[in-house]
Scaffold this motif. Structure first.
Motif, PDB file in Angstrom:
ATOM      1  N   ALA A  72       0.855  -1.191   0.000  1.00  0.00           N
ATOM      2  CA  ALA A  72       0.000   0.000   0.000  1.00  0.00           C
ATOM      3  C   ALA A  72       0.885   1.233   0.000  1.00  0.00           C
ATOM      4  O   ALA A  72       2.081   1.164   0.310  1.00  0.00           O
ATOM      5  CB  ALA A  72      -0.912   0.001   1.229  1.00  0.00           C
ATOM      6  N   ALA A  73       0.277   2.357  -0.348  1.00  0.00           N
ATOM      7  CA  ALA A  73       1.033   3.611  -0.378  1.00  0.00           C
ATOM      8  C   ALA A  73       1.517   3.971   1.026  1.00  0.00           C
ATOM      9  O   ALA A  73       0.826   3.754   2.019  1.00  0.00           O
ATOM     10  CB  ALA A  73       0.166   4.727  -0.946  1.00  0.00           C
ATOM     11  N   THR A  75       3.066   6.602   4.045  1.00  0.00           N
ATOM     12  CA  THR A  75       3.130   7.991   4.500  1.00  0.00           C
ATOM     13  C   THR A  75       4.524   8.512   4.180  1.00  0.00           C
ATOM     14  O   THR A  75       5.430   7.736   3.830  1.00  0.00           O
ATOM     15  CB  THR A  75       2.923   8.094   6.022  1.00  0.00           C
ATOM     16  OG1 THR A  75       3.983   7.364   6.684  1.00  0.00           O
ATOM     17  CG2 THR A  75       1.573   7.499   6.431  1.00  0.00           C
ATOM     18  N   GLU A 111      -3.357  -2.098  -6.855  1.00  0.00           N
ATOM     19  CA  GLU A 111      -4.635  -1.861  -6.185  1.00  0.00           C
ATOM     20  C   GLU A 111      -5.360  -3.168  -5.917  1.00  0.00           C
ATOM     21  O   GLU A 111      -6.094  -3.293  -4.930  1.00  0.00           O
ATOM     22  CB  GLU A 111      -5.503  -0.937  -7.046  1.00  0.00           C
ATOM     23  CG  GLU A 111      -6.840  -0.581  -6.446  1.00  0.00           C
ATOM     24  CD  GLU A 111      -6.739   0.382  -5.256  1.00  0.00           C
ATOM     25  OE1 GLU A 111      -7.798   0.756  -4.733  1.00  0.00           O
ATOM     26  OE2 GLU A 111      -5.608   0.748  -4.867  1.00  0.00           O
ATOM     27  N   ARG A 159      -4.538  16.350  -4.513  1.00  0.00           N
ATOM     28  CA  ARG A 159      -5.869  15.792  -4.245  1.00  0.00           C
ATOM     29  C   ARG A 159      -6.930  16.225  -5.264  1.00  0.00           C
ATOM     30  O   ARG A 159      -8.122  16.049  -5.012  1.00  0.00           O
ATOM     31  CB  ARG A 159      -6.330  16.126  -2.825  1.00  0.00           C
ATOM     32  CG  ARG A 159      -5.529  15.386  -1.752  1.00  0.00           C
ATOM     33  CD  ARG A 159      -6.048  15.674  -0.355  1.00  0.00           C
ATOM     34  NE  ARG A 159      -5.357  14.855   0.641  1.00  0.00           N
ATOM     35  CZ  ARG A 159      -5.528  14.969   1.954  1.00  0.00           C
ATOM     36  NH1 ARG A 159      -6.378  15.868   2.436  1.00  0.00           N
ATOM     37  NH2 ARG A 159      -4.870  14.190   2.795  1.00  0.00           N
ATOM     38  N   ARG A 226      -1.030   2.197  -7.607  1.00  0.00           N
ATOM     39  CA  ARG A 226      -0.824   3.548  -7.092  1.00  0.00           C
ATOM     40  C   ARG A 226       0.675   3.857  -6.982  1.00  0.00           C
ATOM     41  O   ARG A 226       1.476   2.949  -6.751  1.00  0.00           O
ATOM     42  CB  ARG A 226      -1.435   3.697  -5.698  1.00  0.00           C
ATOM     43  CG  ARG A 226      -2.946   3.546  -5.635  1.00  0.00           C
ATOM     44  CD  ARG A 226      -3.415   3.606  -4.187  1.00  0.00           C
ATOM     45  NE  ARG A 226      -4.853   3.405  -4.067  1.00  0.00           N
ATOM     46  CZ  ARG A 226      -5.746   4.405  -4.081  1.00  0.00           C
ATOM     47  NH1 ARG A 226      -5.325   5.654  -4.207  1.00  0.00           N
ATOM     48  NH2 ARG A 226      -7.036   4.145  -3.969  1.00  0.00           N
ATOM     49  N   ILE A 230       1.110   8.226  -0.313  1.00  0.00           N
ATOM     50  CA  ILE A 230      -0.299   8.597  -0.218  1.00  0.00           C
ATOM     51  C   ILE A 230      -0.570   9.931  -0.912  1.00  0.00           C
ATOM     52  O   ILE A 230       0.170  10.900  -0.739  1.00  0.00           O
ATOM     53  CB  ILE A 230      -0.731   8.669   1.259  1.00  0.00           C
ATOM     54  CG1 ILE A 230      -0.693   7.266   1.885  1.00  0.00           C
ATOM     55  CG2 ILE A 230      -2.126   9.262   1.409  1.00  0.00           C
ATOM     56  CD1 ILE A 230      -0.909   7.259   3.388  1.00  0.00           C
ATOM     57  N   ASP A 231      -1.631   9.959  -1.718  1.00  0.00           N
ATOM     58  CA  ASP A 231      -2.118  11.131  -2.448  1.00  0.00           C
ATOM     59  C   ASP A 231      -1.343  11.455  -3.718  1.00  0.00           C
ATOM     60  O   ASP A 231      -1.647  12.447  -4.390  1.00  0.00           O
ATOM     61  CB  ASP A 231      -2.203  12.378  -1.560  1.00  0.00           C
ATOM     62  CG  ASP A 231      -3.350  12.290  -0.559  1.00  0.00           C
ATOM     63  OD1 ASP A 231      -4.395  11.712  -0.914  1.00  0.00           O
ATOM     64  OD2 ASP A 231      -3.197  12.778   0.577  1.00  0.00           O
ATOM     65  N   GLU A 233      -1.021  10.213  -7.511  1.00  0.00           N
ATOM     66  CA  GLU A 233      -2.028   9.514  -8.303  1.00  0.00           C
ATOM     67  C   GLU A 233      -1.550   8.977  -9.638  1.00  0.00           C
ATOM     68  O   GLU A 233      -2.199   8.114 -10.222  1.00  0.00           O
ATOM     69  CB  GLU A 233      -3.222  10.452  -8.554  1.00  0.00           C
ATOM     70  CG  GLU A 233      -3.910  10.954  -7.298  1.00  0.00           C
ATOM     71  CD  GLU A 233      -4.648   9.866  -6.536  1.00  0.00           C
ATOM     72  OE1 GLU A 233      -4.798   8.757  -7.074  1.00  0.00           O
ATOM     73  OE2 GLU A 233      -5.087  10.131  -5.402  1.00  0.00           O
TER      74      GLU A 233
END
Length: 247
Positions: A72-73, A75, A111, A159, A226, A230-231, A233
């Protein structure tokens, strides 16, 4: 500006401690890309890579690029901690000196059906060749601008998932690919492969921002994944490699 990594017989684009922005074989050498049919974990993958490179009669310093898959992405802090762990093996191999890392890299997060822990999708290394055709691997880049500071402050259209936001993200990343290839004296006309990593719909900009600029000269490989933070894209990487194998 590029620098030579003589121990690996390639040159690279200096970037950050965890990876370079790209690697290109020096004259008399070429890059071979090896993709794993079944992804090994990070530790297992490094062991398999070492075995493969040694069997090819090459030093471990010829390792020049890799493509990772993570669960997962991350931090910002999690990404830093992962990278600090990742470079330990490169230091043991005589590649990373504590400041400069010549190895190009992509690290994305599927994903659907992601690995349980960071794993290897593919790697590249440099070997002697009589092939006069140059070869290179450009590291993955998302829509974050170069520099220090939190990703949230450096991300293009942070975002913003609307059509215009996606367009600007794609445009920025394609420009990053062009800039990195340009540092080696290459462009889209030289690339043999381009890969896209996103779970967002970017079809409305494919023609204008990718095809017309030459990024789809050899087609596009889209991975439903991804970028690693995080964030972010949208990410891409590209390469000119004429010797590829699946193991």
């Amino acid at each position: 500006m590029t620098s030579d990594f003589a121990a690996g017989n390639y040159r690279f684009i200096p970037a950050v401690f965890q990876y370079s922005a790209g690697a290109a074989a020096l004259p008399g050498y070429e890059i071979e890309r090896v993709r794993f049919d079944r992804m090994p974990t990070l530790a297992e993958g490094f062991a398999k890579i070492a075995e493969y490179i040694k069997a090819a009669g090459r030093p471990l310093t010829s390792f020049c690029a890799c493509e990772l898959r993570s669960p997962a992405a991350f931090t910002d802090q999690g990404f830093l901690e992962f990278n600090q762990h990742y470079v330990k093996t490169l230091a043991e191999w005589g590649i990373y000196d504590g400041k400069t890392n010549p190895v190009a890299r992509s690290n994305v997060c599927p994903e659907i059906d992601p690995p349980g822990e960071p794993s290897f999708h593919a790697f590249s290394f440099v070997r002697p060749s009589t092939n006069a055709t140059a070869s290179f691997v450009i590291a993955g880049s998302g829509e974050a601008m170069e520099g220090a500071g939190p990703y949230s402050e450096r991300t293009v259209r942070y975002r913003d998932l609307g059509p215009d936001g996606i367009r600007d993200k794609v445009r920025h990343v394609v420009g990053a690919m062009e800039s990195r290839m340009g540092a080696f004296g290459f462009g889209w006309k030289d690339a043999t492969a381009a890969q896209v990593y996103t779970i967002r719909d970017f079809h409305h900009v494919v023609g204008e921002e990718l095809v017309k600029r030459g990024a789809a000269r050899s087609g596009l490989t889209w991975h439903f994944a991804r970028p690693p933070v995080i964030d972010l894209e949208y990410e891409m990487d590209c390469r000119r490699v004429t010797r590829e194998i699946v193991i």
